[in-house]
Scaffold this motif. Structure first.
Motif, PDB file in Angstrom:
ATOM      1  N   MET A   1      -2.367   6.618  32.163  1.00  0.00           N
ATOM      2  CA  MET A   1      -2.975   5.603  31.327  1.00  0.00           C
ATOM      3  C   MET A   1      -4.354   7.111  30.710  1.00  0.00           C
ATOM      4  N   ASN A   2      -3.850   6.942  29.149  1.00  0.00           N
ATOM      5  CA  ASN A   2      -4.935   8.095  29.218  1.00  0.00           C
ATOM      6  C   ASN A   2      -6.754   7.408  27.892  1.00  0.00           C
ATOM      7  N   ARG A   3      -7.358   8.392  27.917  1.00  0.00           N
ATOM      8  CA  ARG A   3      -8.386   8.091  26.956  1.00  0.00           C
ATOM      9  C   ARG A   3      -8.392   7.007  26.380  1.00  0.00           C
ATOM     10  N   THR A   4      -7.434   7.193  24.959  1.00  0.00           N
ATOM     11  CA  THR A   4      -7.445   6.053  24.037  1.00  0.00           C
ATOM     12  C   THR A   4      -7.513   5.523  24.379  1.00  0.00           C
ATOM     13  N   GLU A   5      -6.373   4.734  25.276  1.00  0.00           N
ATOM     14  CA  GLU A   5      -5.692   3.548  25.732  1.00  0.00           C
ATOM     15  C   GLU A   5      -6.309   2.672  26.553  1.00  0.00           C
ATOM     16  N   LYS A   6      -7.494   3.696  27.011  1.00  0.00           N
ATOM     17  CA  LYS A   6      -8.329   3.005  28.359  1.00  0.00           C
ATOM     18  C   LYS A   6      -9.888   2.769  27.003  1.00  0.00           C
ATOM     19  N   GLU A   7     -10.103   2.708  25.725  1.00  0.00           N
ATOM     20  CA  GLU A   7     -11.083   2.591  25.271  1.00  0.00           C
ATOM     21  C   GLU A   7      -9.993   1.484  24.464  1.00  0.00           C
ATOM     22  N   SER A   8      -9.354   1.142  23.745  1.00  0.00           N
ATOM     23  CA  SER A   8      -8.893   0.361  23.225  1.00  0.00           C
ATOM     24  C   SER A   8      -8.383  -0.938  24.044  1.00  0.00           C
ATOM     25  N   LEU A   9      -8.727  -0.739  25.598  1.00  0.00           N
ATOM     26  CA  LEU A   9      -8.588  -2.060  26.156  1.00  0.00           C
ATOM     27  C   LEU A   9      -9.856  -2.460  26.894  1.00  0.00           C
ATOM     28  N   VAL A  10     -10.984  -1.209  27.019  1.00  0.00           N
ATOM     29  CA  VAL A  10     -11.951  -2.132  26.900  1.00  0.00           C
ATOM     30  C   VAL A  10     -12.624  -2.321  25.823  1.00  0.00           C
ATOM     31  N   SER A  11     -12.685  -2.231  24.444  1.00  0.00           N
ATOM     32  CA  SER A  11     -12.362  -2.818  23.181  1.00  0.00           C
ATOM     33  C   SER A  11     -11.873  -4.385  23.202  1.00  0.00           C
ATOM     34  N   GLU A  12     -10.809  -3.967  23.405  1.00  0.00           N
ATOM     35  CA  GLU A  12      -9.840  -5.416  23.377  1.00  0.00           C
ATOM     36  C   GLU A  12     -10.296  -6.638  24.493  1.00  0.00           C
ATOM     37  N   LEU A  13     -11.138  -6.199  25.697  1.00  0.00           N
ATOM     38  CA  LEU A  13     -11.500  -6.859  27.033  1.00  0.00           C
ATOM     39  C   LEU A  13     -13.176  -7.521  26.385  1.00  0.00           C
ATOM     40  N   SER A  14     -13.747  -6.713  25.353  1.00  0.00           N
ATOM     41  CA  SER A  14     -14.750  -6.494  25.068  1.00  0.00           C
ATOM     42  C   SER A  14     -14.689  -7.724  24.091  1.00  0.00           C
ATOM     43  N   ASP A  15     -13.892  -8.495  23.245  1.00  0.00           N
ATOM     44  CA  ASP A  15     -13.708  -8.905  21.959  1.00  0.00           C
ATOM     45  C   ASP A  15     -13.433  -9.936  23.052  1.00  0.00           C
ATOM     46  N   LEU A  16     -12.587 -10.375  23.731  1.00  0.00           N
ATOM     47  CA  LEU A  16     -12.039 -11.244  24.405  1.00  0.00           C
ATOM     48  C   LEU A  16     -13.470 -11.639  24.963  1.00  0.00           C
ATOM     49  N   PHE A  17     -14.207 -11.576  25.984  1.00  0.00           N
ATOM     50  CA  PHE A  17     -15.604 -11.909  26.448  1.00  0.00           C
ATOM     51  C   PHE A  17     -16.454 -12.375  25.348  1.00  0.00           C
ATOM     52  N   ALA A  18     -16.517 -12.013  24.142  1.00  0.00           N
ATOM     53  CA  ALA A  18     -17.550 -12.332  23.194  1.00  0.00           C
ATOM     54  C   ALA A  18     -16.444 -13.574  22.506  1.00  0.00           C
ATOM     55  N   SER A  19     -15.055 -13.174  22.537  1.00  0.00           N
ATOM     56  CA  SER A  19     -14.939 -14.576  21.521  1.00  0.00           C
ATOM     57  C   SER A  19     -15.272 -15.761  22.566  1.00  0.00           C
ATOM     58  N   ARG A  20     -14.934 -15.984  23.642  1.00  0.00           N
ATOM     59  CA  ARG A  20     -14.475 -17.013  24.955  1.00  0.00           C
ATOM     60  C   ARG A  20     -16.062 -17.568  25.781  1.00  0.00           C
ATOM     61  N   SER A  21     -15.920 -19.154  25.985  1.00  0.00           N
ATOM     62  CA  SER A  21     -16.763 -19.315  26.354  1.00  0.00           C
ATOM     63  C   SER A  21     -16.661 -19.272  28.095  1.00  0.00           C
ATOM     64  N   PHE A  22     -16.010 -19.598  27.956  1.00  0.00           N
ATOM     65  CA  PHE A  22     -15.423 -19.757  29.885  1.00  0.00           C
ATOM     66  C   PHE A  22     -14.565 -18.524  30.437  1.00  0.00           C
ATOM     67  N   VAL A  23     -14.998 -17.957  31.587  1.00  0.00           N
ATOM     68  CA  VAL A  23     -14.342 -16.771  32.123  1.00  0.00           C
ATOM     69  C   VAL A  23     -13.902 -17.086  33.623  1.00  0.00           C
ATOM     70  N   ALA A  24     -12.604 -17.543  34.380  1.00  0.00           N
ATOM     71  CA  ALA A  24     -12.748 -16.842  35.317  1.00  0.00           C
ATOM     72  C   ALA A  24     -11.918 -16.003  36.272  1.00  0.00           C
ATOM     73  N   VAL A  25     -12.116 -15.623  37.693  1.00  0.00           N
ATOM     74  CA  VAL A  25     -12.441 -14.051  38.358  1.00  0.00           C
ATOM     75  C   VAL A  25     -11.995 -15.240  39.256  1.00  0.00           C
ATOM     76  N   ALA A  26     -10.149 -13.783  39.854  1.00  0.00           N
ATOM     77  CA  ALA A  26      -9.302 -14.620  41.183  1.00  0.00           C
ATOM     78  C   ALA A  26      -8.981 -13.198  41.822  1.00  0.00           C
ATOM     79  N   HIS A  27      -8.336 -13.360  42.620  1.00  0.00           N
ATOM     80  CA  HIS A  27      -7.237 -12.526  43.527  1.00  0.00           C
ATOM     81  C   HIS A  27      -6.467 -12.733  43.569  1.00  0.00           C
ATOM     82  N   TYR A  28      -5.120 -12.074  43.096  1.00  0.00           N
ATOM     83  CA  TYR A  28      -3.930 -12.379  43.073  1.00  0.00           C
ATOM     84  C   TYR A  28      -2.865 -11.805  44.071  1.00  0.00           C
TER      85      TYR A  28
END
Length: 171
Positions: A1-28
């Motif tokens: 994964m190059n730097r721009t892909e990482k930046e876009s993934l971080v941005s996508e996850l930030s938007d996801l966290f901003a728009s949701r009211s619930f997040v659960a974390v699990a080991h798979y």
């Protein structure tokens, strides 16, 4: 994964966290691709999502969000379940974790309030938003049907009395 892909993934996850009211974390760890696809399908049906994430990038996306308190949970093979309705995602996760012991719920957060695994389990036992709506509509409709029944009853009784008199006269 190059730097721009990482930046876009971080941005996508930030938007996801901003728009949701619930997040659960699990080991798979130990789940097969088929197992993960089944879980994702169940999540989609419930109006939620499930995503495998990279810990370091997820921690970067969590900074400054209402779910920042979850950053300690991101160690090892982690995935996140997210939704607008907290109960639906928690329900699917808890149900799947009972059937498949390879999915381990670590914790989560609802509107910024951090929950442990038992908190997620408790949340999963609550009725979902759709179930609550159905109960509310049922409660609203019940008095209306009772009123209609009461209003129709006198008319029906009068009709039965008249019918009985007409049969009596005919006999």
């Amino acid at each position: 994964m190059n730097r721009t892909e990482k930046e876009s993934l971080v941005s996508e996850l930030s938007d996801l966290f901003a728009s949701r009211s619930f997040v659960a974390v699990a080991h798979y760890k130990g789940l097969t691709v088929r197992d993960l696809e089944t879980l994702r399908g169940q999540m989609r049906e419930a109006g939620a999502g499930f995503r495998v994430t990279k810990n370091r990038l997820t921690k970067l996306a969590l900074k400054g969000s209402k779910f920042e308190g979850l950053s300690d949970l991101f160690t090892g093979p982690t995935a996140i379940a997210f939704s607008d309705d907290p109960v639906s995602a928690a329900k699917v996760c808890a149900t799947y974790a009972k059937k498949n012991d390879k999915l381990v719920i670590l914790g989560g957060a609802m509107d910024g309030q951090v929950l442990d695994a038992s908190g997620i389990e408790t949340l999963s036992k609550l009725p979902s938003l759709d179930e609550l709506r159905a109960k509310l509509v049922g409660m609203i409709q019940t008095p209306a049907t009772r009123i209609a029944g009461v209003l129709q009853a006198p008319g029906g009784q009068v009709a039965r009395v008249l019918h009985a008199y007409s049969e009596k006269d005919a006999a």
